[in-house]
Design a protein around this motif. Structure first.
Motif, mmCIF file in Angstrom:
data_model
loop_
_atom_site.group_PDB
_atom_site.id
_atom_site.type_symbol
_atom_site.label_atom_id
_atom_site.label_comp_id
_atom_site.label_asym_id
_atom_site.label_seq_id
_atom_site.Cartn_x
_atom_site.Cartn_y
_atom_site.Cartn_z
ATOM 1 N N PRO A 191 15.068 107.086 1.985
ATOM 2 C CA PRO A 191 14.023 106.777 2.968
ATOM 3 C C PRO A 191 12.686 107.408 2.608
ATOM 4 N N VAL A 192 12.123 106.969 1.498
ATOM 5 C CA VAL A 192 10.849 107.515 1.056
ATOM 6 C C VAL A 192 9.709 106.921 1.878
ATOM 7 N N ARG A 193 8.590 107.657 1.894
ATOM 8 C CA ARG A 193 7.443 107.200 2.644
ATOM 9 C C ARG A 193 6.852 105.959 1.993
ATOM 10 N N GLY A 194 6.432 104.995 2.823
ATOM 11 C CA GLY A 194 5.680 103.870 2.313
ATOM 12 C C GLY A 194 6.452 102.567 2.311
ATOM 13 N N VAL A 195 5.802 101.539 1.784
ATOM 14 C CA VAL A 195 6.389 100.203 1.761
ATOM 15 C C VAL A 195 6.392 99.603 0.353
ATOM 16 N N ARG A 196 6.082 100.404 -0.636
ATOM 17 C CA ARG A 196 6.055 99.883 -1.996
ATOM 18 C C ARG A 196 7.419 99.368 -2.419
ATOM 19 N N LYS A 197 7.419 98.231 -3.063
ATOM 20 C CA LYS A 197 8.601 97.600 -3.664
ATOM 21 C C LYS A 197 9.638 97.154 -2.640
ATOM 22 N N LEU A 198 9.280 97.139 -1.357
ATOM 23 C CA LEU A 198 10.257 96.704 -0.367
ATOM 24 C C LEU A 198 10.617 95.236 -0.553
ATOM 25 N N GLU A 199 9.705 94.443 -1.099
ATOM 26 C CA GLU A 199 10.028 93.032 -1.349
ATOM 27 C C GLU A 199 11.195 92.880 -2.312
ATOM 28 N N GLN A 200 11.368 93.862 -3.206
ATOM 29 C CA GLN A 200 12.484 93.807 -4.147
ATOM 30 C C GLN A 200 13.735 94.496 -3.610
ATOM 31 N N MET A 201 13.586 95.327 -2.576
ATOM 32 C CA MET A 201 14.698 96.163 -2.115
ATOM 33 C C MET A 201 15.402 95.616 -0.876
ATOM 34 N N LEU A 202 14.669 94.894 -0.016
ATOM 35 C CA LEU A 202 15.211 94.530 1.290
ATOM 36 C C LEU A 202 15.593 93.059 1.350
ATOM 37 N N PRO A 203 16.578 92.731 2.165
ATOM 38 C CA PRO A 203 16.916 91.323 2.377
ATOM 39 C C PRO A 203 15.831 90.614 3.173
ATOM 40 N N THR A 204 15.873 89.308 3.166
ATOM 41 C CA THR A 204 14.833 88.499 3.803
ATOM 42 C C THR A 204 14.678 88.814 5.278
ATOM 43 N N SER A 205 15.775 89.035 5.974
ATOM 44 C CA SER A 205 15.703 89.298 7.412
ATOM 45 C C SER A 205 14.982 90.596 7.704
ATOM 46 N N ALA A 206 15.224 91.613 6.892
ATOM 47 C CA ALA A 206 14.542 92.893 7.090
ATOM 48 C C ALA A 206 13.058 92.769 6.792
ATOM 49 N N LEU A 207 12.720 92.049 5.742
ATOM 50 C CA LEU A 207 11.308 91.830 5.436
ATOM 51 C C LEU A 207 10.611 91.070 6.554
ATOM 52 N N ALA A 208 11.313 90.109 7.144
ATOM 53 C CA ALA A 208 10.718 89.335 8.231
ATOM 54 C C ALA A 208 10.347 90.231 9.401
ATOM 55 N N SER A 209 11.167 91.244 9.669
ATOM 56 C CA SER A 209 10.859 92.147 10.773
ATOM 57 C C SER A 209 9.599 92.955 10.487
ATOM 58 N N LEU A 210 9.365 93.283 9.230
ATOM 59 C CA LEU A 210 8.117 93.966 8.867
ATOM 60 C C LEU A 210 6.934 93.022 8.910
ATOM 61 N N HIS A 211 7.107 91.807 8.383
ATOM 62 C CA HIS A 211 6.015 90.835 8.390
ATOM 63 C C HIS A 211 5.518 90.576 9.808
ATOM 64 N N ALA A 212 6.427 90.626 10.774
ATOM 65 C CA ALA A 212 6.052 90.360 12.163
ATOM 66 C C ALA A 212 5.167 91.456 12.749
ATOM 67 N N THR A 213 5.080 92.609 12.079
ATOM 68 C CA THR A 213 4.229 93.697 12.566
ATOM 69 C C THR A 213 2.843 93.679 11.928
ATOM 70 N N VAL A 214 2.568 92.696 11.099
ATOM 71 C CA VAL A 214 1.251 92.583 10.464
ATOM 72 C C VAL A 214 0.336 91.780 11.382
ATOM 73 N N ALA A 215 -0.772 92.409 11.791
ATOM 74 C CA ALA A 215 -1.675 91.781 12.761
ATOM 75 C C ALA A 215 -3.022 91.480 12.142
ATOM 76 N N THR A 216 -3.694 90.503 12.728
ATOM 77 C CA THR A 216 -5.109 90.298 12.465
ATOM 78 C C THR A 216 -5.889 91.017 13.565
ATOM 79 N N ALA A 217 -7.184 91.168 13.371
ATOM 80 C CA ALA A 217 -8.022 91.862 14.350
ATOM 81 C C ALA A 217 -8.345 90.927 15.516
ATOM 82 N N GLU A 218 -7.311 90.484 16.155
ATOM 83 C CA GLU A 218 -7.407 89.590 17.318
ATOM 84 C C GLU A 218 -6.402 90.099 18.349
ATOM 85 N N ARG A 219 -6.782 90.099 19.599
ATOM 86 C CA ARG A 219 -6.019 90.789 20.630
ATOM 87 C C ARG A 219 -4.578 90.302 20.727
#
Length: 266
Positions: A191-219
């Motif tokens: 459990p190292v700090r950061g998100v580097r190389k997670l695309e190679q380490m995590l399954p698609t479902s886990a990546l999707a949960s992270l992608h859902a936390t990416v926001a634009t500067a809109e309320r």
């Protein structure tokens, strides 16, 4: 196999370093140790110094770096907590190289066991064999729980004030400090700090949960991303908790309610 750019740099740099007075060894860490170097990888070199000559060599770091190739620019690594580090960009080919200058006795305190590329006698290998690498400990789930809901309240106050760029930045902090490391741990990695190389380490479902936390500067985007960050954290907390873990239910309830009120304009 070492990519061409990195190998070309080493072919030129290692003979120069071996002739440098006061230098007793060169080692390499990072992606090299995982056999995962590719054309986009930097080189993480450890330059091991005779302690008697270390002060002089530390002063001469830019000059030494310039002797290793077509140096475009370099700067020291205080911003990452490592002033011994010289971060370099070389040309022909364009390549990022980190040069970490370490006095021989100080090599005993390290976070990984580098691979030795060159040494005088057995000076470097002797220190490595007589000591053990100590990777920095990852934050515990309890440490994160003790802070997470205060962080959620902080994000909600920025949302309420309309500081959406701060919310976007804060969500990145949550991915780096909390969600990325916990997801890595959940799927069997360190459990190292950061998100580097997670695309190679995590399954698609886990990546999707992270992608859902990416926001634009809109309320609306910020609200959705914060809610998804909370949901992902709760799921990870449920999976990774140990018997001695203590959930901070009162602050969780108040922080989540406050976020909901801000999001609804109440």
């Amino acid at each position: 196999m070492v990519p061409a750019a990195q190998q070309l740099f080493l072919d030129h740099a290692l003979p120069v370093l071996a002739r440098t007075p006061g230098l007793v060894g060169v080692a390499v860490g990072g992606s090299w140790l995982e056999n995962s170097l590719d054309q986009y990888s930097d080189l993480d070199l450890v330059l091991v110094l005779d302690p008697a000559q270390a002060p002089r060599l530390m002063e001469e770091r830019p000059l030494l770096a310039a002797s290793l190739g077509q140096l475009l620019e370099c700067f020291t690594g205080e911003h990452v907590g490592e002033p011994r580090l010289l971060i370099c960009l070389y040309d022909e080919p364009l390549l990022h190289v980190d040069l970490k200058f370490v006095a021989l006795p100080d090599l005993a305190q390290r976070v990984e066991d580098p691979s030795i590329l060159w040494q005088q006698d057995t000076l470097v290998s002797g220190v490595l064999q007589a000591s053990r690498a100590q990777p920095p400990p990852a934050p515990s789930l309890q440490w994160l729980e003790d802070r997470f809901w205060i962080w959620v309240h902080y994000a909600a106050t920025k949302l309420g004030r309309g500081e959406l760029l701060e919310v976007v930045s804060f969500l990145d902090y949550l991915r780096t400090t909390v969600l990325g490391p916990l997801l890595t741990q959940q799927h069997g990695g360190l459990p190292v700090r950061g998100v580097r190389k997670l695309e190679q380490m995590l399954p698609t479902s886990a990546l999707a949960s992270l992608h859902a936390t990416v926001a634009t500067a809109e309320r609306t985007s910020c609200v959705h991303a914060l809610e998804q960050a909370i949901a992902t954290y709760r799921s990870l907390r449920h999976t990774l908790r140990t018997p001695e873990f203590v959930a901070k239910q009162q602050v969780e309830r108040r922080a989540v309610t406050y976020l909901a009120d801000v999001a609804s304009g109440a």
